[in-house]
Scaffold this active site. Sequence first.
Site, PDB file in Angstrom:
ATOM      1  N   HIS A 137       0.836  -1.202   0.000  1.00  0.00           N
ATOM      2  CA  HIS A 137       0.000   0.000   0.000  1.00  0.00           C
ATOM      3  C   HIS A 137       0.872   1.253   0.000  1.00  0.00           C
ATOM      4  O   HIS A 137       0.642   2.192  -0.781  1.00  0.00           O
ATOM      5  CB  HIS A 137      -0.906  -0.031   1.233  1.00  0.00           C
ATOM      6  CG  HIS A 137      -1.665   1.240   1.474  1.00  0.00           C
ATOM      7  ND1 HIS A 137      -2.959   1.424   1.071  1.00  0.00           N
ATOM      8  CD2 HIS A 137      -1.296   2.393   2.098  1.00  0.00           C
ATOM      9  CE1 HIS A 137      -3.362   2.643   1.422  1.00  0.00           C
ATOM     10  NE2 HIS A 137      -2.369   3.243   2.056  1.00  0.00           N
ATOM     11  N   GLU A 138       1.891   1.280   0.853  1.00  0.00           N
ATOM     12  CA  GLU A 138       2.740   2.469   0.951  1.00  0.00           C
ATOM     13  C   GLU A 138       3.578   2.668  -0.311  1.00  0.00           C
ATOM     14  O   GLU A 138       3.744   3.803  -0.782  1.00  0.00           O
ATOM     15  CB  GLU A 138       3.638   2.368   2.192  1.00  0.00           C
ATOM     16  CG  GLU A 138       2.887   2.274   3.509  1.00  0.00           C
ATOM     17  CD  GLU A 138       1.930   3.438   3.743  1.00  0.00           C
ATOM     18  OE1 GLU A 138       2.194   4.541   3.223  1.00  0.00           O
ATOM     19  OE2 GLU A 138       0.915   3.237   4.429  1.00  0.00           O
ATOM     20  N   HIS A 141       1.564   4.335  -3.006  1.00  0.00           N
ATOM     21  CA  HIS A 141       1.462   5.796  -2.921  1.00  0.00           C
ATOM     22  C   HIS A 141       2.562   6.451  -3.754  1.00  0.00           C
ATOM     23  O   HIS A 141       2.336   7.472  -4.411  1.00  0.00           O
ATOM     24  CB  HIS A 141       1.582   6.249  -1.465  1.00  0.00           C
ATOM     25  CG  HIS A 141       0.320   6.163  -0.669  1.00  0.00           C
ATOM     26  ND1 HIS A 141      -0.889   6.680  -1.103  1.00  0.00           N
ATOM     27  CD2 HIS A 141       0.067   5.620   0.551  1.00  0.00           C
ATOM     28  CE1 HIS A 141      -1.818   6.468  -0.191  1.00  0.00           C
ATOM     29  NE2 HIS A 141      -1.269   5.820   0.823  1.00  0.00           N
TER      30      HIS A 141
END
Length: 281
Positions: A137-138, A141
Amino acid sequence: MNLSAKPLARFFRTTFFPLLGGALLAGCATSPTGESTLLLNSPTQMNAIGEQSFEQIKAKTPIDSGDKVNRYVRCVSEALIDRIPASYGLQSEQWEIRVFKDDAVNAFAVPGGKIGVYTGMLKMVDNQDQLAAVIGHEISHVLAQHSNARLSQQQVTSTGLNLANLLLTNRVEAGTQQALMSAMGLGAEYGVILPYSRSHEREADVLGQDLMADAGFDPREASSLWRKMAAEGGSAPPEFMSTHPAPTSRVTILGDRVNELLPIYQQARAQGRAPQCDALR
């Protein structure tokens, strides 16, 4: 000279909004999932900001140098990095991965190839697959340039409000101008900035789940993680006032995607992408 309601509305329609719209159009781009996004800053600028931010965090937050915990986090991170599509041009980048001694349930990635995982997050996850959901998820980004988009949105919002304030000066009474600026500020926060951030979180959830499945991590654990986070998170602000989607929303969206991702996960395992990071804990 003071403006009545109709001339004031005409002023915003013919002067303010076209000026602001021109700035938005100049930085318009498309995200990896096909959403319109705003990117006003170059990758070089964003990398410099990311690296500076990472150094500041390292300076004020203790780093966990334990071999075991670092092997575990690096194992998961590198398995994900290895599957970043070549189109992003980030696979060969020398990513810096750090574990921070902090009980916060948090992790992050910033432009310039920097990943940080807090020990509080390591206590929260049950296995390598849930950690992969977090780190994937990170990383997503960064892939979707969300830092650039958020900064660009803030830049445009700030510029627009300053411009509106300047253009309203001497056109409306001081009390009316203050009320208008206050209303516009609230509209910008709740109507633009926060929803924009929530859309980033949803996009990172989707891209991160894709990435973890392709790296050989079980995509079912993404929804399991958020179910656990929802159970342990306690009270939270209403979703429309939060920069993150409600955990229950994330559980539903990620759970609904499992059937389409399981074949990708199974193919990855069949091709030898079967991380054994849990063994390093």
